[in-house]
Design an enzyme around this catalytic site. Structure first.
Site, PDB file in Angstrom:
ATOM      1  N   GLY A 194     -36.178  71.202  46.874  1.00  0.00           N
ATOM      2  CA  GLY A 194     -36.895  70.180  47.640  1.00  0.00           C
ATOM      3  C   GLY A 194     -36.190  69.689  48.886  1.00  0.00           C
ATOM      4  CD  GLU A 250     -36.005  75.161  39.769  1.00  0.00           C
ATOM      5  OE1 GLU A 250     -35.928  76.184  39.083  1.00  0.00           O
ATOM      6  OE2 GLU A 250     -36.888  74.290  39.612  1.00  0.00           O
ATOM      7  NE  ARG A 269     -40.397  73.288  52.702  1.00  0.00           N
ATOM      8  CZ  ARG A 269     -41.641  73.741  52.930  1.00  0.00           C
ATOM      9  NH1 ARG A 269     -41.925  74.306  54.074  1.00  0.00           N
ATOM     10  NH2 ARG A 269     -42.573  73.593  52.010  1.00  0.00           N
ATOM     11  CB  CYS A 321     -64.267  83.544  63.644  1.00  0.00           C
ATOM     12  SG  CYS A 321     -64.100  85.250  64.071  1.00  0.00           S
TER      13      CYS A 321
HETATM   14  C1  LIG Z   1     -40.474  74.011  40.086  1.00  0.00           C
HETATM   15  C2  LIG Z   1     -40.054  74.245  41.490  1.00  0.00           C
HETATM   16  N1  LIG Z   1     -38.759  74.494  41.740  1.00  0.00           N
HETATM   17  C3  LIG Z   1     -38.308  74.730  42.994  1.00  0.00           C
HETATM   18  C4  LIG Z   1     -39.180  74.741  44.075  1.00  0.00           C
HETATM   19  C5  LIG Z   1     -38.636  75.004  45.440  1.00  0.00           C
HETATM   20  O1  LIG Z   1     -38.843  73.914  46.264  1.00  0.00           O
HETATM   21  P1  LIG Z   1     -38.296  73.916  47.749  1.00  0.00           P
HETATM   22  O2  LIG Z   1     -38.758  75.155  48.395  1.00  0.00           O
HETATM   23  O3  LIG Z   1     -38.887  72.678  48.348  1.00  0.00           O
HETATM   24  O4  LIG Z   1     -36.794  73.850  47.670  1.00  0.00           O
HETATM   25  C6  LIG Z   1     -40.541  74.482  43.856  1.00  0.00           C
HETATM   26  C7  LIG Z   1     -41.489  74.458  44.957  1.00  0.00           C
HETATM   27  O5  LIG Z   1     -42.630  74.127  44.867  1.00  0.00           O
HETATM   28  C8  LIG Z   1     -40.994  74.233  42.520  1.00  0.00           C
HETATM   29  O6  LIG Z   1     -42.278  73.987  42.259  1.00  0.00           O
END
Ligand SMILES: Cc1ncc(COP(=O)(O)O)c(C=O)c1O
Length: 394
Positions: free
Chosen positions: A233, A271, A274, A343
């Site tokens: 996140g 985990e 982004r 379109c």
């Molecule tokens: C369960 C879970 N873990 C990790 C992520 C990765 O999140 P981010 O790409 O914001 O780090 C997500 C993204 O939706 C997720 O749903």
């Protein structure tokens, strides 16, 4: 914003190699490697870094990251199989709602490191399938509990009613089931409550809540759990990338929290999607047409949101830079809306953005296009050709 020289070189090369107007993704793998290495360097000792492959599962991206991460997170059977094929030696963890029986079975076959269980129904299915196989499934319970302070960011998926994870009632049932089921082994707890977090202090407060909850639940239920997954996140500021999540400062604060809550013996797992892969990707569209409509300028590029849905998904003007071609400028110091070939009036990548100079044939290079970009796009809409893909290596 200036582009890295290797990226500009690669785009120029592509342009010379292809007669047709250019439309391409370019991924800077050395930059990706530098970034993940730097992230690793400041991570406290008892922490693990997994990559959430949903952000960008391109094989060269996974292979670049593999030596520097502790494993990959998958959110479907498809992702699991892909990750297993691409990086067979990497530990895998499996999250996401609505897991199918055959996906749970597949995950057991792959001997994944952890199932992130999202509901009591899923826990029952996993117990049954593990029992049938004569195996023990490693379980992490994904929690969506009421926290002392509600998490805040642009995308919150917990601390309130959502389809994700277990609330207090679900947790009680899950713990009961876990006690009765020898085919399940509780390894730890899992939280992923938000994405797009830009505020380091707010995120540290959230981690503090996770640590407190983890400690409390372990004490209340006499559990000794080796693992706490604190999700991902960490956000990218698309308008000013220098204001993106400050990972180093976060890791300093994290060390302090680990000591304060005596979490040094627990493995704390991230985990992240982004924040790892966004910056390595570039989406390139060559300008096909420039027109004015009712007093506003539009530049139509080859491609669009069917390749690059990020701006539409985020509802933002995506940052870009112009690589000028050989034509004299048609626009000078003008605001222009950058659109694709679809379109639909929704096919907009950036609205009324000032450009110093622009002409047909120029290249629009959208930066920060390495996460939730190509793979979240509605690629078959209108059956346009896919973009070229180039992976820059050393
Ligand atoms: C369960 C879970 N873990 C990790 C992520 C990765 O999140 P981010 O790409 O914001 O780090 C997500 C993204 O939706 C997720 O749903």
């Amino acid at each position: 914003m200036s582009l890295p020289a290797s990226v500009t070189r690669s785009i120029e090369q592509l342009k010379h190699q292809h007669e047709a107007p250019l439309c391409a993704y370019v991924y800077d793998l050395p930059a990706l490697e530098r970034h993940v290495k730097a992230m690793r360097q400041v991570l406290p000792e008892n922490c693990e870094l997994f990559y959430a492959a949903k952000a960008n599962p391109e094989a060269p991206v996974l292979k670049t990251l593999a030596p520097w991460v502790d494993g990959f997170e998958a959110a479907s059977g498809g992702e699991l199989t892909w990750l297993h094929e691409q990086c067979p030696d990497q530990p895998l963890i499996f999250g996401g709602p609505g897991k199918l029986d055959h996906e749970l079975d597949l995950a057991l076959q792959y001997r994944i490191s952890a199932f992130h269980v999202e509901s009591v129904t899923e826990l029952r299915s996993l117990a049954r399938i593990a029992r049938q196989r004569g195996e023990r499934a490693p379980v992490m319970l994904r929690l969506n509990l009421k926290l002392a302070r509600a998490p805040q960011s642009r995308l919150v998926m917990g601390g309130k009613p959502t389809p994700f994870g277990l609330d207090e009632e679900g947790l009680a049932s899950a713990l009961q089931l876990l006690q009765q089921e020898p085919s399940l082994e509780l390894k730890g707890l899992h939280f992923h409550l938000l994405s797009h977090q830009l505020d380091v202090d707010a995120h540290l407060e959230l981690i503090r809540s996770y640590f407190l909850t983890f400690r409390q639940l372990c004490a209340d239920h006499h559990l000794q759990l080796p693992l706490l997954n604190v999700g991902g996140g960490m956000g990218i500021n698309y308008q000013d990338a220098t204001q993106s999540f400050d990972w180093s400062r976060f890791c300093q604060g994290l060390k302090v929290l680990i000591e304060e809550y005596d979490m040094g013996e627990t493995r704390v797992r991230f985990e992240i999607g982004r924040f790892i892969s966004a910056a390595c990707g570039y989406y390139v569209m060559q300008v096909l047409d420039i027109k004015s409509s009712h007093g506003e300028f539009f530049a139509i590029g080859r491609g669009g949101t069917h390749h690059f849905r990020t701006p539409a998904a985020q509802g933002h003007d995506h940052p870009f830079t112009v690589l000028r071609g050989s034509q004299p400028a048609q626009l000078r110091d003008q605001p222009v809306t950058l659109v694709g070939q679809l379109c639909t009036p929704k096919d907009v990548l950036a609205r009324q953005q000032p450009v110093a100079q622009l002409a047909m044939g120029d290249l629009l290079v959208f930066t920060l296009a390495g996460a939730y970009a190509w793979n979240i796009s509605h690629q078959n809409f209108l059956m346009h050709e896919p973009p070229l893909k180039v992976f820059i290596t050393d």
